[in-house]
Scaffold this active site. Structure first.
Site, PDB file in Angstrom:
ATOM      1  N   LYS A  15      42.014  34.528  38.293  1.00  0.00           N
ATOM      2  CA  LYS A  15      42.868  35.305  39.208  1.00  0.00           C
ATOM      3  C   LYS A  15      42.089  35.888  40.387  1.00  0.00           C
ATOM      4  O   LYS A  15      42.524  35.793  41.546  1.00  0.00           O
ATOM      5  CB  LYS A  15      43.551  36.440  38.432  1.00  0.00           C
ATOM      6  CG  LYS A  15      44.555  35.991  37.407  1.00  0.00           C
ATOM      7  CD  LYS A  15      45.260  37.167  36.759  1.00  0.00           C
ATOM      8  CE  LYS A  15      44.364  37.967  35.842  1.00  0.00           C
ATOM      9  NZ  LYS A  15      43.935  37.210  34.643  1.00  0.00           N
ATOM     10  N   THR A  16      40.957  36.513  40.093  1.00  0.00           N
ATOM     11  CA  THR A  16      40.199  37.173  41.163  1.00  0.00           C
ATOM     12  C   THR A  16      39.691  36.150  42.173  1.00  0.00           C
ATOM     13  O   THR A  16      39.803  36.348  43.389  1.00  0.00           O
ATOM     14  CB  THR A  16      39.022  37.965  40.574  1.00  0.00           C
ATOM     15  OG1 THR A  16      39.532  39.025  39.757  1.00  0.00           O
ATOM     16  CG2 THR A  16      38.162  38.573  41.679  1.00  0.00           C
ATOM     17  N   GLU A  40      46.556  40.102  42.605  1.00  0.00           N
ATOM     18  CA  GLU A  40      46.454  39.571  41.252  1.00  0.00           C
ATOM     19  C   GLU A  40      47.637  40.068  40.417  1.00  0.00           C
ATOM     20  O   GLU A  40      48.172  41.148  40.667  1.00  0.00           O
ATOM     21  CB  GLU A  40      45.153  40.021  40.590  1.00  0.00           C
ATOM     22  CG  GLU A  40      43.919  39.416  41.208  1.00  0.00           C
ATOM     23  CD  GLU A  40      42.653  39.794  40.449  1.00  0.00           C
ATOM     24  OE1 GLU A  40      42.723  39.938  39.219  1.00  0.00           O
ATOM     25  OE2 GLU A  40      41.609  39.950  41.096  1.00  0.00           O
TER      26      GLU A  40
END
Length: 459
Positions: free
Chosen positions: A122-123, A166
């Site tokens: 996600k990051t 996110e």
């Protein structure tokens, strides 16, 4: 549920304001002229930054921090009902929102909101997409769960209709989000202190996907075995990406250069397109980049900006981050804390020039370590040398069911040099004595294991 009116700034108090996501939301509200206060267990650079922007922050959490002029309180999943500040808010009848509920309300103020979900990546993917938006000069607002150099932190407040964030599945917090575009990178077993197993996790991602509007789009990994369950009965557009040839966005001619960075030919709807050059390694990042390109295309961003953004993106902090060298030993730090992530990091490391490969692994939470014990051992056995330090408890208490030394013993049984160290100091001393010229050392985990590398490098 309490609804914020962004045209009428109020006093908002954050319990646990120093967290990477909470601090970002506080900064967004500060720049929208809200009055912000908060508390955290300890001081940090993030806390100091918020104070410099005008936030009033107390170190330590107690009922006295909850003043009568607070209009709204925001708290994280780590805050429980026995927390003094939480209890004081309940007693005073102050409206309360979870971090995710606030983020969902902020998201609703943007026409082109993008939520990046998945068990892993996600990051990095949020950062890739942010880099593309910045390259295209669309002035986005960004909330990312790590430090991104191009925005000078974990938050960027823009003045356009573009918003990217996110979306974490833990405690189903992303169910409070109603974005225009959602990305699902992958679905894997994790957070088993909350979910009962993979079936419930798949159902959680399906519910997240149903929050999209009819004119929205789900950008989803088409290689997932659980894809049919995730996308069933969806009343929205669906676009697939992945390494399988049947995906709408895929890659061919994948190779890594002498620095371990990935290059490939983009294929869209079966037609070869541009060459893509990544400034980071790992086959998993090829997949991540495909989803970012797909979203940018959906939003009408010229492909040249996507290519330039990806080529300039050097990775978020703690994602295979090169920290420096010590006597010709390269020190890398990585956030990997799940077996799937460890294997991805190992693959990246194997494509990075090195002699022997060392890892100092700090397991993250007792629940995850116990539930995925054999998977951790299998993932870590691929390194030449494995150092285990104590499990990072995070939000949990020691169950007594698992210990880091148990994991070290299992890895050793599998034929890999593995040792347990009861302190960072003893691990550091062992590394200083045993790492050799041209070795690659990775500090790995979602806790504070990065301090070992920084101490070795004198940072």
């Amino acid at each position: 549920m309490y609804q914020i009116d962004f045209n009428k700034p109020i006093h908002v108090h954050f319990i646990g304001i120093g967290g990477i996501s909470m601090s970002g939301l506080a900064e967004i509200l500060l720049k929208e002229n809200f009055r912000i206060s908060g508390s955290d267990a300890k001081s940090s650079e993030i806390v100091d930054h918020l104070i410099s922007l005008g936030a009033i922050i107390n170190i330590g959490q107690c009922a006295a921090n909850i003043s009568d002029d607070i209009d709204l309180v925001v708290y994280t999943a780590a805050i429980h009902k026995d927390n003094e500040e939480f209890a004081a808010c309940v007693a005073k009848g102050i409206p309360m929102l979870t971090r995710a509920q606030l983020l969902g309300q902020i998201m609703n103020n943007y026409k082109y909101s993008v939520a990046v979900s998945g068990t892993h990546g996600k990051t990095t993917t949020t950062s890739m997409l942010s880099q593309i938006f910045i390259e295209a000069d669309v002035d986005p607002t960004v909330s990312v769960g790590g430090i991104l150099d191009s925005i000078g932190g974990n938050i960027r407040v823009g003045k356009s209709d573009y918003f990217v964030t996110e979306a974490c599945e833990y405690t189903n917090s992303y169910h409070a989000f109603y974005p225009y575009i959602s990305i699902i990178l992958n679905v894997d077993s994790d957070h088993l202190d909350f979910f009962s197993g993979i079936d419930e996790i798949i159902e959680s991602f399906h519910t997240f996907a149903t929050n999209l509007p009819e004119n929205g789009t789900l950008v989803v990994n088409g290689d997932m075995d659980c894809l049919p369950q995730v996308i069933r009965d969806l009343n929205t557009n669906i676009l697939t990406f992945g390494l399988g040839e049947n995906n709408q966005y895929t890659a061919v001619d994948i190779e890594s250069d002498e620095n371990g960075h990935m290059n490939y030919t983009l294929v869209v709807d079966g037609k070869r397109a541009e060459q893509v050059h990544l400034n980071i390694g790992g086959i998993h990042n090829v997949t991540n980049s495909l989803s970012a390109i797909a979203v940018a295309d959906l939003l009408g961003i010229e492909r040249e900006f996507s290519l330039a953004g990806l080529a300039s993106f050097g990775g978020a902090h703690r994602r295979f981050e090169r920290k420096g060298t010590l006597g010709n030993v390269t020190v890398i730090d990585d956030y990997a804390h799940h077996p799937t992530e460890i294997k991805a990091t190992l693959t990246t490391a194997m494509n990075t020039p090195h002699n022997e490969l060392w890892v100092v692994f700090q397991p993250h939470t007792y629940t995850r370590t116990h539930a995925l014990f054999d998977e951790f051992a299998d993932a870590l056995k691929g390194f030449d040398h494995v150092l285990l330090v104590d499990i990072y408890a995070a939000r949990e208490k020691d169950t007594g069911l698992v210990h880091a030394k148990d994991l070290a013993a299992r890895i050793k049984e599998l034929g890999t040099d593995a040792r347990y160290f009861s302190s960072f100091d003893t691990a550091e001393n062992y590394l200083l004595l045993n790492c050799k010229k041209n070795d690659l050392l990775i500090t790995m985990g979602a806790g504070d294991v990065y301090l070992i590398g920084e101490e070795l490098l004198g940072k």
